[in-house]
Design an enzyme around this catalytic site. Structure first.
Site, PDB file in Angstrom:
ATOM      1  N   ARG A 145       0.806  -1.222   0.000  1.00  9.34           N
ATOM      2  CA  ARG A 145       0.000   0.000   0.000  1.00  9.34           C
ATOM      3  C   ARG A 145       0.838   1.271   0.000  1.00  9.34           C
ATOM      4  O   ARG A 145       0.364   2.313  -0.477  1.00  9.34           O
ATOM      5  CB  ARG A 145      -0.938   0.009   1.205  1.00  9.34           C
ATOM      6  N   ASP A 174     -15.183   9.780   9.742  1.00  9.61           N
ATOM      7  CA  ASP A 174     -14.145   8.794   9.435  1.00  9.61           C
ATOM      8  C   ASP A 174     -12.784   9.470   9.521  1.00  9.61           C
ATOM      9  O   ASP A 174     -12.671  10.699   9.433  1.00  9.61           O
ATOM     10  CB  ASP A 174     -14.346   8.197   8.040  1.00  9.61           C
TER      11      ASP A 174
END
Length: 294
Positions: free
Chosen positions: A39, A148
């Site tokens: 990632r 979030d």
């Protein structure tokens, strides 16, 4: 360990894991090393840095503050879909919303919170259920908050535009409530009434929370599974603190809130919690005696 020609030393991997935990509370096991490598390799290349050691040093500087945000975004898990874990929505519809609708009709403020909302599907599912049960909801003080830590997914949530495949699994009767039928761009668009009911904000559970409550409903599902016990406990206590006296908390099916909140919350459905009667009676007693201010 390497990805292409970018090297990931043991010191760098441990430093990235420690930094992520310190800044977000997310604890990644050593088994996540390959995920970190895959990632973040593109982030290292984008910054034109030679290896992960240099990347770690960069994100710890003032100059690398924005890249640190992108690092956190990249390492955040965002698995979600519309009406995920439908038993919670069933309970919301049959056991919780009827009382909240009556309270709204009496002029009360009603707030529902989708904590760790990812790209918004959960928050919009809640809004769709509210509108199904109460078509006039926009005329009353009923709102949904989605929060979030991932700033990229929050932007997608605000736009309310999703791939066509996202419609899979949406229960019968909700497609027309959720999505605008007049689009032909190969994507599905959340209808404006739902977007008008819903607000999205950034929230990091290990930083001061920009919310006060009280919330009559809180969805916080599959968040603490990435945290250590101390961080989990802090999150559950924080949620309980902003939960309305008659509020409902939904958590993930693999999560546990801990025995220290047994007096404040009781199980009434699958990973679904509300105030026990003894707690409500005690709260009424304190209010009547004048021991607390409201």
């Amino acid at each position: 360990m390497s990805h292409g020609e970018i090297l990931l030393s043991k010191g760098a991997i441990n430093g990235i894991r420690a930094l992520l935990k310190r800044r977000t509370g997310i604890h990644l096991e050593e088994s996540s090393n390959s995920m970190i490598l895959s990632r973040l390799s593109s982030r290292v290349r984008r910054q034109r840095l030679p290896d992960f050691d240099a990347y770690l040093a960069y994100v710890c500087t003032d100059e690398g503050a924005q890249e640190l945000i992108q690092m956190i975004n990249a390492l955040t898990t965002n698995t979600t879909r519309f009406f995920r874990e439908p038993c919670h929505f069933d309970l919301l519809e049959t056991d919780v919303l009827p009382k909240l609708i009556e309270r709204a009709k009496r002029g009360e403020r009603i707030r529902l919170w989708s904590a760790a909302c990812s790209s918004g599907e959960e928050a919009y599912s809640i809004a769709a259920l509210v509108l199904k049960c109460f078509p006039d909801a926009l005329d009353f003080d009923i709102r949904i908050l989605g929060t979030d830590i991932d700033t990229n997914t929050l932007q997608r949530a605000k736009f309310g535009v999703y791939p066509n495949g996202s419609i899979n699994g949406v229960p019968d009767g909700y497609t027309d409530i959720l999505f605008d039928p007049d689009r032909d761009d190969g994507k599905i668009h959340v209808r404006q009434p739902l977007r008008d009911m819903t607000t999205f904000r950034y929230l990091n559970f290990v930083e001061p929370w920009p919310v006060r409550g009280p919330f009559q409903v809180i969805f916080c599902r599959n968040v603490t599974i990435y945290m250590d016990p101390a961080t989990q406990s802090g999150i559950w206590k924080g949620l309980e603190n902003v939960l309305d006296q008659d509020g409902t908390l939904f958590i993930g099916h693999s999560e546990r809130i801990g025995a220290d909140l047994a007096l404040q919350l009781e199980l009434f459905g699958p990973t679904s919690f509300r105030r026990p009667l003894s707690f409500l009676r005690q709260s009424i007693k304190y209010k009547e005696s004048g021991d607390v201010t409201t």
